[in-house]
Each structure stands twice: as structure tokens, then as C-alpha cells.
Write a protein that holds these residues in place. Structure first.
Motif, mmCIF file in Angstrom:
data_model
loop_
_atom_site.group_PDB
_atom_site.id
_atom_site.type_symbol
_atom_site.label_atom_id
_atom_site.label_comp_id
_atom_site.label_asym_id
_atom_site.label_seq_id
_atom_site.Cartn_x
_atom_site.Cartn_y
_atom_site.Cartn_z
ATOM 1 N N LYS A 80 2.301 1.768 -3.458
ATOM 2 C CA LYS A 80 1.210 2.165 -4.354
ATOM 3 C C LYS A 80 0.896 3.657 -4.189
ATOM 4 C CE LYS A 80 -3.687 1.339 -5.340
ATOM 5 N NZ LYS A 80 -4.902 0.582 -4.932
ATOM 6 N N GLU B 108 0.825 -1.214 0.000
ATOM 7 C CA GLU B 108 0.000 0.000 0.000
ATOM 8 C C GLU B 108 0.855 1.259 0.000
ATOM 9 O OE1 GLU B 108 -3.258 0.482 -0.384
ATOM 10 O OE2 GLU B 108 -3.334 -1.655 -0.834
ATOM 11 N N ASP B 109 1.974 1.220 0.727
ATOM 12 C CA ASP B 109 2.819 2.415 0.811
ATOM 13 C C ASP B 109 3.490 2.723 -0.526
ATOM 14 O OD1 ASP B 109 2.038 2.605 3.401
ATOM 15 O OD2 ASP B 109 3.967 2.087 4.293
#
Length: 301
Positions: A113, A110-111
Motif C-alpha cells: 500500500k 501495508e508495505d
């Protein structure tokens, strides 16, 4: 043969405006200097490029071809300048990241992305490594950014906080440790363990915890990843340890039980290391800063 961009630019102006005087005025240069540049260009290329008439100047067929090629070449040179400026300010770049499996499976998807959403022309090259190899890669400049669990060994690196995770024991659904009153990690040492690959941070933590109890871990199988570990536990081969949040995700797919570990060592720091922050490429600096902001946002939430 060397062609300089200024001569090509002046040549294009002469072709477009039809006179040396007009080209000199537009380019803010003396007409004699423009004429000299054109003559040198013709001499360099060994061909006549312009025909001078009483109505002005027009290009020869070779001159027409050169003007087309020159425009393309100057445009590409402009593109080079733009791209280099983008690298300088971090809009473009290539970041070498070495991280351990815990960071890769829990936080980095997620980071990264979110980071690439802000900087789509930056490329992140991510490799999974164990902590000792991560530190070594950063020290030797084989990686720009390292992400590892625990404390950094005595090395010449700069360390920044990233995230925290908590370890949990996973056991087969019918295991005797399920719902054991007052469970402590030492109780699990009576059973076979499914471990991660040699040198993993979790293995090191568990070995140290067992040593503190003057016990050994009965390592039955070693796996290369958390998913393989879960398969082995699910089949009843032994118990295993993995981050609590990952255990909860895997529990949807596997029939095992999760037993949180309350010992102090079960709460781990996941940290960022770089050789020297100020010496990082701009894109890598932005990436480290981004990870720091994600940590603050996670804590705030």
C-alpha cells in the motif's frame, strides 16, 4: 504505405502558417526539403493535400482531414515516448511477486500500500507460494521478486533481509497446556496438531524441531491458511502454530489461548530473493528498495 512523423509534422506547420517558407523557418529546415516532403506525402496518399495560391497555401478537404488525424497521431506518439520514459524510471511497471503466506498476511499489505502510494501507476501481481516454489519461480524468471521464510536453499539467487517474525502455539481455551509451568515445544508433541498445507515453511520448521526431539508430529488436519487453522483449533480438534502477531489478531475472533515459543528456531527470518538485482526492471528495483526501507523503519520504531 508508410507515413513518417516528420513529414506529418511539416505538413501541419504548413497548414497552420500558410506558407512553406514560414513552416521551414519554424521547423529549422530548408524550404526545398519541406516542399519535397509534402510532394512525397501527396504521392504516397495519392491525393492532393494543398492548394497553392498567390495568397499562400490552403489545405484541400483531404488536407484538413489529414491535419486533424496527424495531430492526433503525433500526440499519441508523444504519449508513447512519455509512457516509455515513465517505465524506464520506474513510474510505471508491472512487478511479479511470489510470497509465502506469512509475509502476505503480516507485512506485505501495508508495505505494498505504501509503495503504490508513491508509484500509483505500477501494478503488483502477488501470488502465494511455498518457499521452494518461490525460489524456483525466481530462478526461472517466472517472478521478479520472491519473499520467503528461513534460509534460501543453494540456488542462484540474490537474497536480502526483509523482516522477522516469532512463532507461537495456539491451543483451545481449556487445553491442558494453558499455563503449564516451564512449557517447552516438546510438551506439545503429546497432542494432535492442526497443520498448514503440505510444503509450508512452518510445517518444515515444526517437523525439524520434532525430529531434533526424536519425535513425530501427530498431524490431525491440514489447512490451506491461517484462518482455517484457527477455526480448527477453536473447535478443539488440536493445537497449531502460527506467527505470534497473527495469533494476537486472530485471538479477537477466536476463543483460543496463545503460548509463545521460546526456542531459537521459533524466531524466523523473512527474506527477499531476486535472480539478479541489477537486471531487474526499474519498478522491481524500486520495490525491493522500498521493502528494505520499510524493514529499517520497522526496526527503528
Amino acid at each position: 504505405m508508410r507515413l513518417d512523423p516528420l513529414s506529418l509534422k511539416l505538413f501541419i506547420s504548413v497548414v497552420e502558417l500558410g506558407t512553406i517558407a514560414a513552416a521551414a523557418e519554424r521547423e529549422h529546415i530548408a524550404a526545398a526539403a519541406v516542399s519535397k516532403r509534402i510532394s512525397e506525402l501527396e504521392e504516397t496518399l495519392s491525393i492532393r493535400l494543398l492548394i497553392r495560391t498567390n495568397k499562400g497555401i490552403r489545405p484541400t478537404p483531404a488536407g484538413v482531414e489529414l491535419s486533424t488525424m496527424a495531430r492526433r497521431a503525433l500526440h499519441e506518439l508523444d504519449d508513447i515516448a512519455v509512457h516509455m520514459r515513465e517505465y524506464a524510471i520506474g513510474l510505471r511497471g508491472f512487478i511479479r511477486v511470489h510470497a509465502n503466506i506469512s509475509a502476505i498476511t503480516q507485512f506485505l499489505p501495508e508495505d505494498i500500500k505504501a509503495f503504490l502510494g508513491e508509484y500509483p501507476n505500477v501494478q503488483v501481481d502477488l501470488e502465494e507460494k511455498i518457499t521452494s516454489a518461490i525460489i524456483k519461480s525466481v530462478v526461472e524468471n517466472a517472478a521478479d521478486v520472491g519473499i520467503f521464510s528461513g534460509e534460501a536453499p543453494d540456488s542462484d539467487v540474490e537474497v536480502f533481509p526483509y523482516r522477522e517474525d516469532v512463532l507461537a502455539l495456539v491451543v483451545p481455551a481449556d487445553h491442558p497446556l494453558v499455563d503449564r509451568p516451564g512449557f517447552r515445544f516438546v510438551d506439545a508433541l503429546d497432542y494432535d496438531f492442526i497443520g498448514l498445507h503440505r510444503g509450508s515453511a512452518i510445517n518444515r520448521v515444526l517437523t525439524n524441531a520434532a525430529n531434533d526431539e526424536k519425535r513425530n508430529i501427530r498431524l490431525k488436519v491440514q489447512c490451506t491458511g491461517f484462518d482455517a487453522l484457527c477455526f480448527m483449533v477453536d473447535s478443539g480438534l488440536g493445537v497449531g502454530v502460527l506467527p505470534l502477531e497473527l495469533a494476537r489478531r486472530y485471538s479477537v475472533m477466536f476463543n483460543f489461548r496463545i503460548i509463545p515459543l521460546s526456542e531459537t528456531w521459533a524466531r524466523r527470518k523473512i527474506q527477499i530473493c531476486v535472480r539478479a538485482f541489477d537486471a531487474l526492471p526499474t519498478a522491481a528495483k524500486l520495490f525491493v528498495h522500498h521493502l528494505g526501507k520499510r524493514r529499517e523503519g520497522d526496526q527503528g520504531g
